[in-house]
Design a protein around this motif. Structure first.
Motif, PDB file in Angstrom:
ATOM      1  N   SER A 135      -5.341  -9.780   2.506  1.00 48.78           N
ATOM      2  CA  SER A 135      -6.532 -10.503   2.070  1.00 48.78           C
ATOM      3  C   SER A 135      -6.190 -11.371   0.862  1.00 48.78           C
ATOM      4  CB  SER A 135      -7.632  -9.504   1.691  1.00 48.78           C
ATOM      5  OG  SER A 135      -8.676 -10.164   1.020  1.00 48.78           O
ATOM      6  N   GLN A 136      -6.832 -12.511   0.763  1.00 47.59           N
ATOM      7  CA  GLN A 136      -6.650 -13.365  -0.405  1.00 47.59           C
ATOM      8  C   GLN A 136      -7.203 -12.723  -1.665  1.00 47.59           C
ATOM      9  OE1 GLN A 136      -4.849 -16.117  -0.693  1.00 47.59           O
ATOM     10  NE2 GLN A 136      -4.251 -15.774   1.423  1.00 47.59           N
ATOM     11  N   ALA A 137      -8.031 -11.699  -1.516  1.00 43.62           N
ATOM     12  CA  ALA A 137      -8.637 -11.032  -2.670  1.00 43.62           C
ATOM     13  C   ALA A 137      -7.685 -10.050  -3.353  1.00 43.62           C
ATOM     14  CB  ALA A 137      -9.905 -10.289  -2.241  1.00 43.62           C
ATOM     15  N   ALA A 138      -6.564  -9.720  -2.736  1.00 42.16           N
ATOM     16  CA  ALA A 138      -5.636  -8.734  -3.307  1.00 42.16           C
ATOM     17  C   ALA A 138      -5.059  -9.224  -4.634  1.00 42.16           C
ATOM     18  CB  ALA A 138      -4.505  -8.449  -2.338  1.00 42.16           C
ATOM     19  N   GLU A 139      -4.925  -8.300  -5.574  1.00 40.82           N
ATOM     20  CA  GLU A 139      -4.343  -8.625  -6.877  1.00 40.82           C
ATOM     21  C   GLU A 139      -2.862  -8.959  -6.740  1.00 40.82           C
ATOM     22  OE1 GLU A 139      -4.412  -9.314 -10.936  1.00 40.82           O
ATOM     23  OE2 GLU A 139      -6.108  -8.856  -9.653  1.00 40.82           O
ATOM     24  N   THR A 140      -2.126  -8.087  -6.041  1.00 39.92           N
ATOM     25  CA  THR A 140      -0.709  -8.330  -5.774  1.00 39.92           C
ATOM     26  C   THR A 140      -0.405  -7.966  -4.328  1.00 39.92           C
ATOM     27  OG1 THR A 140      -0.003  -6.103  -6.434  1.00 39.92           O
ATOM     28  CG2 THR A 140       0.009  -7.809  -8.150  1.00 39.92           C
ATOM     29  N   ARG A 141       0.663  -8.536  -3.812  1.00 35.99           N
ATOM     30  CA  ARG A 141       1.174  -8.164  -2.487  1.00 35.99           C
ATOM     31  C   ARG A 141       2.682  -7.975  -2.630  1.00 35.99           C
ATOM     32  NH1 ARG A 141      -0.640 -12.234   0.719  1.00 35.99           N
ATOM     33  NH2 ARG A 141      -2.623 -11.116   0.766  1.00 35.99           N
ATOM     34  N   TRP A 142       3.145  -6.851  -2.098  1.00 34.68           N
ATOM     35  CA  TRP A 142       4.554  -6.490  -2.179  1.00 34.68           C
ATOM     36  C   TRP A 142       5.167  -6.477  -0.790  1.00 34.68           C
ATOM     37  CZ3 TRP A 142       6.796  -5.213  -6.926  1.00 34.68           C
ATOM     38  CH2 TRP A 142       5.908  -5.100  -7.988  1.00 34.68           C
ATOM     39  N   ASN A 143       6.367  -7.025  -0.669  1.00 39.89           N
ATOM     40  CA  ASN A 143       7.135  -6.898   0.563  1.00 39.89           C
ATOM     41  C   ASN A 143       8.138  -5.784   0.324  1.00 39.89           C
ATOM     42  OD1 ASN A 143       9.730  -7.631   2.241  1.00 39.89           O
ATOM     43  ND2 ASN A 143       7.940  -8.437   3.300  1.00 39.89           N
ATOM     44  N   CYS A 144       8.110  -4.767   1.167  1.00 39.96           N
ATOM     45  CA  CYS A 144       8.901  -3.548   0.952  1.00 39.96           C
ATOM     46  C   CYS A 144       9.835  -3.336   2.141  1.00 39.96           C
ATOM     47  CB  CYS A 144       7.967  -2.349   0.791  1.00 39.96           C
ATOM     48  SG  CYS A 144       6.689  -2.589  -0.454  1.00 39.96           S
ATOM     49  N   GLU A 145      11.120  -3.417   1.891  1.00 42.17           N
ATOM     50  CA  GLU A 145      12.108  -3.256   2.959  1.00 42.17           C
ATOM     51  C   GLU A 145      13.225  -2.318   2.521  1.00 42.17           C
ATOM     52  OE1 GLU A 145      11.916  -4.334   6.014  1.00 42.17           O
ATOM     53  OE2 GLU A 145      10.122  -5.557   5.714  1.00 42.17           O
ATOM     54  N   PRO A 146      13.671  -1.434   3.425  1.00 41.64           N
ATOM     55  CA  PRO A 146      14.838  -0.603   3.116  1.00 41.64           C
ATOM     56  C   PRO A 146      16.090  -1.471   3.082  1.00 41.64           C
ATOM     57  CG  PRO A 146      14.013  -0.155   5.335  1.00 41.64           C
ATOM     58  CD  PRO A 146      13.090  -1.152   4.717  1.00 41.64           C
ATOM     59  N   ILE A 147      17.059  -1.056   2.280  1.00 43.95           N
ATOM     60  CA  ILE A 147      18.321  -1.779   2.169  1.00 43.95           C
ATOM     61  C   ILE A 147      19.419  -0.947   2.812  1.00 43.95           C
ATOM     62  CG2 ILE A 147      20.030  -2.723   0.575  1.00 43.95           C
ATOM     63  CD1 ILE A 147      17.811  -3.053  -1.453  1.00 43.95           C
ATOM     64  N   PRO A 148      20.220  -1.540   3.701  1.00 46.76           N
ATOM     65  CA  PRO A 148      21.334  -0.779   4.303  1.00 46.76           C
ATOM     66  C   PRO A 148      22.312  -0.332   3.220  1.00 46.76           C
ATOM     67  CG  PRO A 148      21.030  -2.903   5.389  1.00 46.76           C
ATOM     68  CD  PRO A 148      20.147  -2.898   4.186  1.00 46.76           C
ATOM     69  N   GLY A 149      22.858   0.864   3.415  1.00 51.29           N
ATOM     70  CA  GLY A 149      23.787   1.397   2.432  1.00 51.29           C
ATOM     71  C   GLY A 149      24.477   2.619   3.003  1.00 51.29           C
ATOM     72  N   PRO A 150      24.940   3.494   2.120  1.00 51.23           N
ATOM     73  CA  PRO A 150      25.590   4.732   2.574  1.00 51.23           C
ATOM     74  C   PRO A 150      24.643   5.546   3.460  1.00 51.23           C
ATOM     75  CG  PRO A 150      25.800   4.451   0.197  1.00 51.23           C
ATOM     76  CD  PRO A 150      24.885   3.368   0.687  1.00 51.23           C
TER      77      PRO A 150
END
Length: 165
Positions: A135-150
């Motif tokens: 929604s445009q009303a959201a204070e913040t928006r986060w994109n959350c992705e796992p990172i490949p690793g061990p």
């Protein structure tokens, strides 16, 4: 009342602190990890609201220490009930954090209603949305992705992609 207000103050030196009395959004494959991170660092009751037919469930034994005792899981029959329960929980000053998992995109009207409820209760909200359905009303928006690793890696990249401030 001072205790409730203090727990929602953003720490200027911590970029991952969610501003209190506002609703935020997290999208991406790592959005649940982001929500658990926020819940673990919040003092007080946490409400997690999901659709009853959703197959994914939190297992209390797998939660960060101390969170299971403060977590209230709410199962809604449909999207209307989910949004109603979210709004009611946000209006309660006794609740520290409300996490909700809507299945459909949030309209500007719905987003604004949730913001007003969060302001009324001085409660922080976090909507776990699907990519591009915020929604445009959201204070913040986060994109959350796992990172490949061990093999045992639990690393994530949490990027702030919208910020009203």
């Amino acid at each position: 009342m001072q205790i409730l207000a203090d727990r929602h103050l953003a720490k200027p030196d911590d970029p991952l602190t969610l501003l209190g009395a506002r609703v935020h959004e997290a999208e991406g494959r790592g959005r649940i990890a982001f929500a658990l991170f926020q819940a673990a660092r919040t003092a007080g009751p946490v409400f997690w609201i999901a659709l009853a037919h959703d197959q994914d469930r939190l297992l209390p034994a797998a939660l960060p220490e101390g969170l299971a005792e403060r977590l209230h899981l709410v199962e809604a029959r449909d999207e209307t009930d989910l949004l109603w329960a979210t709004e009611e929980a946000l209006r309660s000053p006794a609740v520290a954090l409300v996490i909700a998992e809507p299945a459909r995109p949030l309209s500007l009207t719905v987003g604004r209603r949730l913001q007003l409820a969060a302001e009324a209760g001085c409660t922080t909200g976090l909507m776990l949305i699907h990519q591009g359905s915020g929604s445009q009303a959201a204070e913040t928006r986060w994109n959350c992705e796992p990172i490949p690793g061990p093999e045992d890696s639990t690393r994530h990249r949490w990027s702030l992609i919208k910020n009203k401030k």
